[in-house]
Design a protein around this motif. Structure first.
Motif, PDB file in Angstrom:
ATOM      1  N   THR A   2      -4.454  41.984  11.035  1.00  0.00           N
ATOM      2  CA  THR A   2      -4.633  40.655  10.476  1.00  0.00           C
ATOM      3  C   THR A   2      -3.996  40.666   9.102  1.00  0.00           C
ATOM      4  OG1 THR A   2      -6.704  40.333  11.662  1.00  0.00           O
ATOM      5  CG2 THR A   2      -6.320  38.920   9.757  1.00  0.00           C
ATOM      6  N   VAL A   3      -3.087  39.714   8.871  1.00  0.00           N
ATOM      7  CA  VAL A   3      -2.440  39.592   7.567  1.00  0.00           C
ATOM      8  C   VAL A   3      -2.743  38.206   7.020  1.00  0.00           C
ATOM      9  CG1 VAL A   3      -0.597  41.229   8.091  1.00  0.00           C
ATOM     10  CG2 VAL A   3      -0.252  38.811   8.583  1.00  0.00           C
ATOM     11  N   LYS A   4      -2.742  38.094   5.706  1.00  0.00           N
ATOM     12  CA  LYS A   4      -2.941  36.805   5.060  1.00  0.00           C
ATOM     13  C   LYS A   4      -1.631  36.386   4.419  1.00  0.00           C
ATOM     14  CE  LYS A   4      -7.820  37.109   4.337  1.00  0.00           C
ATOM     15  NZ  LYS A   4      -8.801  36.177   3.903  1.00  0.00           N
ATOM     16  N   SER A   5      -1.279  35.112   4.611  1.00  0.00           N
ATOM     17  CA  SER A   5      -0.015  34.621   4.087  1.00  0.00           C
ATOM     18  C   SER A   5      -0.106  33.118   3.874  1.00  0.00           C
ATOM     19  CB  SER A   5       1.112  34.945   5.072  1.00  0.00           C
ATOM     20  OG  SER A   5       2.322  34.378   4.624  1.00  0.00           O
ATOM     21  N   THR A   6       0.663  32.633   2.901  1.00  0.00           N
ATOM     22  CA  THR A   6       0.782  31.192   2.704  1.00  0.00           C
ATOM     23  C   THR A   6       1.830  30.605   3.650  1.00  0.00           C
ATOM     24  OG1 THR A   6       2.387  31.523   0.927  1.00  0.00           O
ATOM     25  CG2 THR A   6       0.075  31.282   0.277  1.00  0.00           C
ATOM     26  N   SER A   7       2.550  31.463   4.351  1.00  0.00           N
ATOM     27  CA  SER A   7       3.577  31.017   5.287  1.00  0.00           C
ATOM     28  C   SER A   7       2.941  30.463   6.560  1.00  0.00           C
ATOM     29  CB  SER A   7       4.499  32.175   5.664  1.00  0.00           C
ATOM     30  OG  SER A   7       5.207  32.620   4.540  1.00  0.00           O
ATOM     31  N   SER A   8       3.732  29.670   7.276  1.00  0.00           N
ATOM     32  CA  SER A   8       3.270  29.109   8.544  1.00  0.00           C
ATOM     33  C   SER A   8       3.154  30.224   9.588  1.00  0.00           C
ATOM     34  CB  SER A   8       4.253  28.051   9.032  1.00  0.00           C
ATOM     35  OG  SER A   8       5.484  28.664   9.382  1.00  0.00           O
ATOM     36  N   ALA A   9       2.417  29.917  10.647  1.00  0.00           N
ATOM     37  CA  ALA A   9       2.285  30.884  11.743  1.00  0.00           C
ATOM     38  C   ALA A   9       3.660  31.185  12.333  1.00  0.00           C
ATOM     39  CB  ALA A   9       1.339  30.337  12.808  1.00  0.00           C
ATOM     40  N   GLU A  10       4.526  30.168  12.394  1.00  0.00           N
ATOM     41  CA  GLU A  10       5.874  30.370  12.920  1.00  0.00           C
ATOM     42  C   GLU A  10       6.653  31.364  12.064  1.00  0.00           C
ATOM     43  OE1 GLU A  10       9.457  27.470  12.649  1.00  0.00           O
ATOM     44  OE2 GLU A  10       8.432  27.030  14.552  1.00  0.00           O
ATOM     45  N   ARG A  11       6.583  31.221  10.746  1.00  0.00           N
ATOM     46  CA  ARG A  11       7.301  32.131   9.844  1.00  0.00           C
ATOM     47  C   ARG A  11       6.750  33.545   9.948  1.00  0.00           C
ATOM     48  NH1 ARG A  11      10.544  31.589   5.283  1.00  0.00           N
ATOM     49  NH2 ARG A  11      11.401  29.965   6.586  1.00  0.00           N
ATOM     50  N   VAL A  12       5.437  33.674   9.992  1.00  0.00           N
ATOM     51  CA  VAL A  12       4.828  35.007  10.137  1.00  0.00           C
ATOM     52  C   VAL A  12       5.286  35.635  11.450  1.00  0.00           C
ATOM     53  CG1 VAL A  12       2.645  36.271  10.409  1.00  0.00           C
ATOM     54  CG2 VAL A  12       2.849  34.488   8.655  1.00  0.00           C
ATOM     55  N   GLY A  13       5.378  34.835  12.506  1.00  0.00           N
ATOM     56  CA  GLY A  13       5.873  35.338  13.792  1.00  0.00           C
ATOM     57  C   GLY A  13       7.316  35.800  13.706  1.00  0.00           C
ATOM     58  N   GLU A  14       8.132  35.069  12.939  1.00  0.00           N
ATOM     59  CA  GLU A  14       9.537  35.474  12.754  1.00  0.00           C
ATOM     60  C   GLU A  14       9.611  36.813  12.029  1.00  0.00           C
ATOM     61  OE1 GLU A  14      11.530  32.341  10.662  1.00  0.00           O
ATOM     62  OE2 GLU A  14      11.297  30.920  12.293  1.00  0.00           O
ATOM     63  N   VAL A  15       8.777  36.977  11.016  1.00  0.00           N
ATOM     64  CA  VAL A  15       8.757  38.240  10.260  1.00  0.00           C
ATOM     65  C   VAL A  15       8.288  39.375  11.169  1.00  0.00           C
ATOM     66  CG1 VAL A  15       7.671  39.479   8.345  1.00  0.00           C
ATOM     67  CG2 VAL A  15       8.453  37.114   8.025  1.00  0.00           C
ATOM     68  N   GLU A  16       7.248  39.123  11.922  1.00  0.00           N
ATOM     69  CA  GLU A  16       6.736  40.126  12.862  1.00  0.00           C
ATOM     70  C   GLU A  16       7.829  40.545  13.846  1.00  0.00           C
ATOM     71  OE1 GLU A  16       3.289  40.466  16.332  1.00  0.00           O
ATOM     72  OE2 GLU A  16       3.697  38.538  15.375  1.00  0.00           O
ATOM     73  N   ALA A  17       8.544  39.579  14.395  1.00  0.00           N
ATOM     74  CA  ALA A  17       9.616  39.877  15.361  1.00  0.00           C
ATOM     75  C   ALA A  17      10.739  40.679  14.709  1.00  0.00           C
ATOM     76  CB  ALA A  17      10.161  38.576  15.955  1.00  0.00           C
ATOM     77  N   LEU A  18      11.120  40.314  13.486  1.00  0.00           N
ATOM     78  CA  LEU A  18      12.170  41.052  12.780  1.00  0.00           C
ATOM     79  C   LEU A  18      11.752  42.493  12.531  1.00  0.00           C
ATOM     80  CD1 LEU A  18      14.859  41.243  11.226  1.00  0.00           C
ATOM     81  CD2 LEU A  18      13.626  40.422   9.207  1.00  0.00           C
ATOM     82  N   VAL A  19      10.535  42.696  12.056  1.00  0.00           N
ATOM     83  CA  VAL A  19      10.041  44.056  11.792  1.00  0.00           C
ATOM     84  C   VAL A  19      10.044  44.868  13.078  1.00  0.00           C
ATOM     85  CG1 VAL A  19       7.982  45.393  11.153  1.00  0.00           C
ATOM     86  CG2 VAL A  19       8.708  43.455   9.734  1.00  0.00           C
ATOM     87  N   ASN A  20       9.539  44.292  14.156  1.00  0.00           N
ATOM     88  CA  ASN A  20       9.507  45.021  15.423  1.00  0.00           C
ATOM     89  C   ASN A  20      10.908  45.324  15.936  1.00  0.00           C
ATOM     90  OD1 ASN A  20       6.722  45.508  15.947  1.00  0.00           O
ATOM     91  ND2 ASN A  20       6.467  43.320  16.320  1.00  0.00           N
ATOM     92  N   ARG A  21      11.842  44.380  15.756  1.00  0.00           N
ATOM     93  CA  ARG A  21      13.226  44.613  16.192  1.00  0.00           C
ATOM     94  C   ARG A  21      13.861  45.740  15.376  1.00  0.00           C
ATOM     95  NH1 ARG A  21      14.958  39.804  15.582  1.00  0.00           N
ATOM     96  NH2 ARG A  21      16.170  40.027  13.688  1.00  0.00           N
ATOM     97  N   LYS A  22      13.669  45.722  14.061  1.00  0.00           N
ATOM     98  CA  LYS A  22      14.256  46.771  13.208  1.00  0.00           C
ATOM     99  C   LYS A  22      13.634  48.130  13.508  1.00  0.00           C
ATOM    100  CE  LYS A  22      17.293  44.420  10.999  1.00  0.00           C
ATOM    101  NZ  LYS A  22      18.712  44.736  11.159  1.00  0.00           N
TER     102      LYS A  22
END
Length: 95
Positions: free
Chosen positions: A17-37
């Motif tokens: 569980t992470v806390k962020s001011t970003s939207s769920a969509e943006r957090v999902g994009e970051v999650e996908a990028l991290v997993n891809r890298k």
């Protein structure tokens, strides 16, 4: 500043569980990028110390971040130069 919202992500097979001011969509994009890298780095070093792919992924992301920061700074500088030239041209016409 918007309130931080909790988001569930999954990285390296672990749910977090992470806390962020970003939207769920943006957090999902970051999650996908991290997993891809991480997957790309694991493909480069398939066996051995499990921390090595993580370090490689972090280095690759950091390199991209630094390159983009430098490119943005160069564009800001070029934009400032162009604005000064245009301002001079306008002043020349008006004076």
């Amino acid at each position: 500043m918007p309130d931080k919202q909790s988001h569930r992500i999954k990285v390296l097979g672990r749910e977090l569980t992470v806390k962020s001011t970003s939207s769920a969509e943006r957090v999902g994009e970051v999650e996908a990028l991290v997993n891809r890298k991480l997957a790309e780095a694991r493909a480069q070093v398939p066996v051995g110390d499990p921390q090595v792919p993580i370090i490689l992924a972090l280095m690759n992301l950091a390199e991209t971040c630094i390159s983009l920061s430098r490119e943005l700074e160069e564009q800001r500088h070029a934009g400032g130069d162009k604005l000064r030239r245009l301002t001079r041209r306008i002043e020349d016409v008006l004076l």
